[in-house]
Scaffold this active site. Structure first.
Site, PDB file in Angstrom:
ATOM      1  N   ASN A  58      22.158 -13.406 -69.272  1.00 17.58           N
ATOM      2  CA  ASN A  58      20.791 -13.027 -68.934  1.00 17.58           C
ATOM      3  C   ASN A  58      19.921 -13.148 -70.191  1.00 17.58           C
ATOM      4  O   ASN A  58      20.196 -12.494 -71.195  1.00 17.58           O
ATOM      5  CB  ASN A  58      20.774 -11.589 -68.403  1.00 17.58           C
ATOM      6  CG  ASN A  58      19.414 -11.172 -67.889  1.00 17.58           C
ATOM      7  OD1 ASN A  58      18.399 -11.422 -68.522  1.00 17.58           O
ATOM      8  ND2 ASN A  58      19.393 -10.507 -66.747  1.00 17.58           N
ATOM      9  N   HIS A  89      15.737 -10.708 -72.410  1.00 17.80           N
ATOM     10  CA  HIS A  89      15.266 -10.000 -73.600  1.00 17.80           C
ATOM     11  C   HIS A  89      14.919 -10.931 -74.754  1.00 17.80           C
ATOM     12  O   HIS A  89      14.342 -10.476 -75.753  1.00 17.80           O
ATOM     13  CB  HIS A  89      16.255  -8.905 -73.988  1.00 17.80           C
ATOM     14  CG  HIS A  89      16.282  -7.816 -72.965  1.00 17.80           C
ATOM     15  ND1 HIS A  89      15.162  -7.065 -72.658  1.00 17.80           N
ATOM     16  CD2 HIS A  89      17.254  -7.390 -72.135  1.00 17.80           C
ATOM     17  CE1 HIS A  89      15.458  -6.204 -71.693  1.00 17.80           C
ATOM     18  NE2 HIS A  89      16.714  -6.379 -71.361  1.00 17.80           N
ATOM     19  N   HIS A 137      15.415 -12.350 -64.656  1.00 20.12           N
ATOM     20  CA  HIS A 137      14.787 -11.405 -63.731  1.00 20.12           C
ATOM     21  C   HIS A 137      13.274 -11.587 -63.822  1.00 20.12           C
ATOM     22  O   HIS A 137      12.658 -11.241 -64.831  1.00 20.12           O
ATOM     23  CB  HIS A 137      15.187  -9.974 -64.106  1.00 20.12           C
ATOM     24  CG  HIS A 137      14.670  -8.931 -63.166  1.00 20.12           C
ATOM     25  ND1 HIS A 137      15.025  -7.594 -63.262  1.00 20.12           N
ATOM     26  CD2 HIS A 137      13.819  -8.995 -62.114  1.00 20.12           C
ATOM     27  CE1 HIS A 137      14.422  -6.903 -62.314  1.00 20.12           C
ATOM     28  NE2 HIS A 137      13.668  -7.733 -61.611  1.00 20.12           N
ATOM     29  N   ARG A 186      10.191 -10.129 -62.973  1.00 19.26           N
ATOM     30  CA  ARG A 186       9.670  -8.843 -62.495  1.00 19.26           C
ATOM     31  C   ARG A 186       8.253  -8.994 -61.956  1.00 19.26           C
ATOM     32  O   ARG A 186       7.505  -9.879 -62.362  1.00 19.26           O
ATOM     33  CB  ARG A 186       9.687  -7.812 -63.629  1.00 19.26           C
ATOM     34  CG  ARG A 186      11.065  -7.228 -63.894  1.00 19.26           C
ATOM     35  CD  ARG A 186      11.009  -6.194 -64.994  1.00 19.26           C
ATOM     36  NE  ARG A 186      12.270  -5.456 -65.098  1.00 19.26           N
ATOM     37  CZ  ARG A 186      12.523  -4.313 -64.469  1.00 19.26           C
ATOM     38  NH1 ARG A 186      11.586  -3.756 -63.711  1.00 19.26           N
ATOM     39  NH2 ARG A 186      13.690  -3.715 -64.610  1.00 19.26           N
ATOM     40  N   ARG A 240       6.911  -8.567 -67.235  1.00 17.37           N
ATOM     41  CA  ARG A 240       7.019  -7.963 -68.566  1.00 17.37           C
ATOM     42  C   ARG A 240       7.825  -8.821 -69.536  1.00 17.37           C
ATOM     43  O   ARG A 240       7.710  -8.653 -70.748  1.00 17.37           O
ATOM     44  CB  ARG A 240       7.616  -6.562 -68.485  1.00 17.37           C
ATOM     45  CG  ARG A 240       9.086  -6.536 -68.115  1.00 17.37           C
ATOM     46  CD  ARG A 240       9.643  -5.124 -68.103  1.00 17.37           C
ATOM     47  NE  ARG A 240       8.994  -4.288 -67.109  1.00 17.37           N
ATOM     48  CZ  ARG A 240       9.416  -3.057 -66.803  1.00 17.37           C
ATOM     49  NH1 ARG A 240      10.443  -2.547 -67.431  1.00 17.37           N
ATOM     50  NH2 ARG A 240       8.801  -2.355 -65.873  1.00 17.37           N
ATOM     51  N   GLU A 277      17.123 -12.913 -60.459  1.00 13.93           N
ATOM     52  CA  GLU A 277      17.045 -11.530 -60.009  1.00 13.93           C
ATOM     53  C   GLU A 277      15.607 -11.224 -59.631  1.00 13.93           C
ATOM     54  O   GLU A 277      14.673 -11.609 -60.358  1.00 13.93           O
ATOM     55  CB  GLU A 277      17.497 -10.586 -61.124  1.00 13.93           C
ATOM     56  CG  GLU A 277      18.946 -10.760 -61.532  1.00 13.93           C
ATOM     57  CD  GLU A 277      19.357  -9.818 -62.643  1.00 13.93           C
ATOM     58  OE1 GLU A 277      20.585  -9.648 -62.839  1.00 13.93           O
ATOM     59  OE2 GLU A 277      18.477  -9.261 -63.322  1.00 13.93           O
ATOM     60  N   THR A 307      16.517  -1.840 -64.974  1.00 12.58           N
ATOM     61  CA  THR A 307      16.854  -1.495 -63.593  1.00 12.58           C
ATOM     62  C   THR A 307      17.704  -0.229 -63.554  1.00 12.58           C
ATOM     63  O   THR A 307      18.731  -0.131 -64.219  1.00 12.58           O
ATOM     64  CB  THR A 307      17.621  -2.650 -62.932  1.00 12.58           C
ATOM     65  OG1 THR A 307      16.837  -3.836 -63.038  1.00 12.58           O
ATOM     66  CG2 THR A 307      17.870  -2.358 -61.463  1.00 12.58           C
ATOM     67  N   GLU A 360      26.731  -7.661 -56.580  1.00 16.83           N
ATOM     68  CA  GLU A 360      26.876  -7.393 -58.003  1.00 16.83           C
ATOM     69  C   GLU A 360      26.903  -5.885 -58.169  1.00 16.83           C
ATOM     70  O   GLU A 360      25.914  -5.205 -57.877  1.00 16.83           O
ATOM     71  CB  GLU A 360      25.747  -8.009 -58.825  1.00 16.83           C
ATOM     72  CG  GLU A 360      25.901  -7.730 -60.309  1.00 16.83           C
ATOM     73  CD  GLU A 360      24.877  -8.449 -61.174  1.00 16.83           C
ATOM     74  OE1 GLU A 360      24.696  -8.018 -62.339  1.00 16.83           O
ATOM     75  OE2 GLU A 360      24.253  -9.407 -60.698  1.00 16.83           O
ATOM     76  N   HIS A 369      25.259  -4.698 -65.846  1.00 20.31           N
ATOM     77  CA  HIS A 369      24.369  -3.638 -66.326  1.00 20.31           C
ATOM     78  C   HIS A 369      25.076  -2.755 -67.340  1.00 20.31           C
ATOM     79  O   HIS A 369      26.041  -2.063 -67.034  1.00 20.31           O
ATOM     80  CB  HIS A 369      23.805  -2.754 -65.215  1.00 20.31           C
ATOM     81  CG  HIS A 369      22.596  -1.975 -65.676  1.00 20.31           C
ATOM     82  ND1 HIS A 369      21.343  -2.524 -65.711  1.00 20.31           N
ATOM     83  CD2 HIS A 369      22.466  -0.723 -66.177  1.00 20.31           C
ATOM     84  CE1 HIS A 369      20.484  -1.640 -66.184  1.00 20.31           C
ATOM     85  NE2 HIS A 369      21.142  -0.543 -66.479  1.00 20.31           N
TER      86      HIS A 369
END
Length: 243
Positions: free
Chosen positions: A9, A12, A45, A47, A51, A72, A103, A153, A193
């Site tokens: 992922n 970030h 993801h 969003r 963000r 996602e 999340t 998941e 996660h």
């Protein structure tokens, strides 16, 4: 069972970019490096508040990523429309709140069966595999199958963030039971996660887990050792745990 797959992922990386509103660091470049390091999938993801990952990132990654792309997203008409326009390989439906840092918990499938079923049907009809990000609750597992998802998941945050060994053991058992139930009813099992280099071995050793989606810990480690090495070291840690 085939070797455990890693979905990297890159959200970030985009977080760092958006912090200053610059064009760098580019999550598209991070995705390319992750592929070269052995990632089996790229996860992003998008969003609702944008963000970190932006629409442009999804568009470019769809054109450039050579491994499967996992998007996602929240269960909203806007996001379903975006997925149908870009056709990622997999969509993972997740809960989303504007004020959360990340999340928090899994999608409540049992509480919104019709809504999740409708989104799943539209995505599946377009040839997109649908995964549901859920807590390790047998009721959520069976509901995921009922609405037409083929993948779940499991949310591993309660295990990864457990304050004591006893709580960690309890949460790991919840994950094991959910894995067994999912496998029994024919669902592919992924997990994610809060997974880092320290706890990944326990998750990798769970029965029937075929894929881990990991982002924050890899991006943080990459600050010190570089992105390619951070991905390679996570793959090695996963293999050791699954052995």
């Amino acid at each position: 069972m085939a070797s455990l797959r890693l979905g990297v992922n890159v959200d970030h990386v985009a977080t760092l970019r958006q912090q200053r509103g610059t064009r760098y660091p580019d999550p598209v470049f991070a995705a390319a490096i992750a592929e070269q390091a052995g990632a089996d999938q790229i996860t992003i993801h998008l969003r609702e508040d944008r963000r970190h990952i932006q629409d442009r990132d999804l568009r470019v990654m769809k054109e450039t990523v050579q491994v499967p792309l996992n998007l996602e997203m929240a269960v909203t008409d806007e996001m379903v429309g975006i997925a149908l326009a870009h056709l990622p390989d997999t969509v993972t439906l997740v809960p989303e709140k504007r004020e959360e840092q990340t999340t928090e918990g899994g999608l409540d499938v049992t509480g919104q069966l019709d809504r999740v079923r409708d989104a799943t049907r539209k995505l599946t009809d377009a040839g997109i595999a649908v995964s549901l990000f859920i807590d390790p609750d047998p009721l959520q597992v069976t509901a995921s199958r009922a609405v037409g998802a083929t993948i779940i998941e499991l949310h591993t945050g309660d295990f990864c963030d457990a304050p004591t060994a006893a709580i960690a053991a309890r949460e790991l058992e919840r994950l094991r039971v959910a894995c067994e139930e999912a496998h029994r009813i024919g669902l592919v099992v992924a997990a994610g996660h809060g997974i880092d280099y320290r706890n990944v071995g326990s998750i990798a050793a769970l029965p029937h887990v075929e894929e881990l989606n990991i982002g924050h810990s890899i991006v943080c480690h990459a600050v010190f050792v570089g992105f390619e090495r951070a991905v390679a070291e996570m793959i090695a840690a996963m293999a050791e745990g699954a052995a």
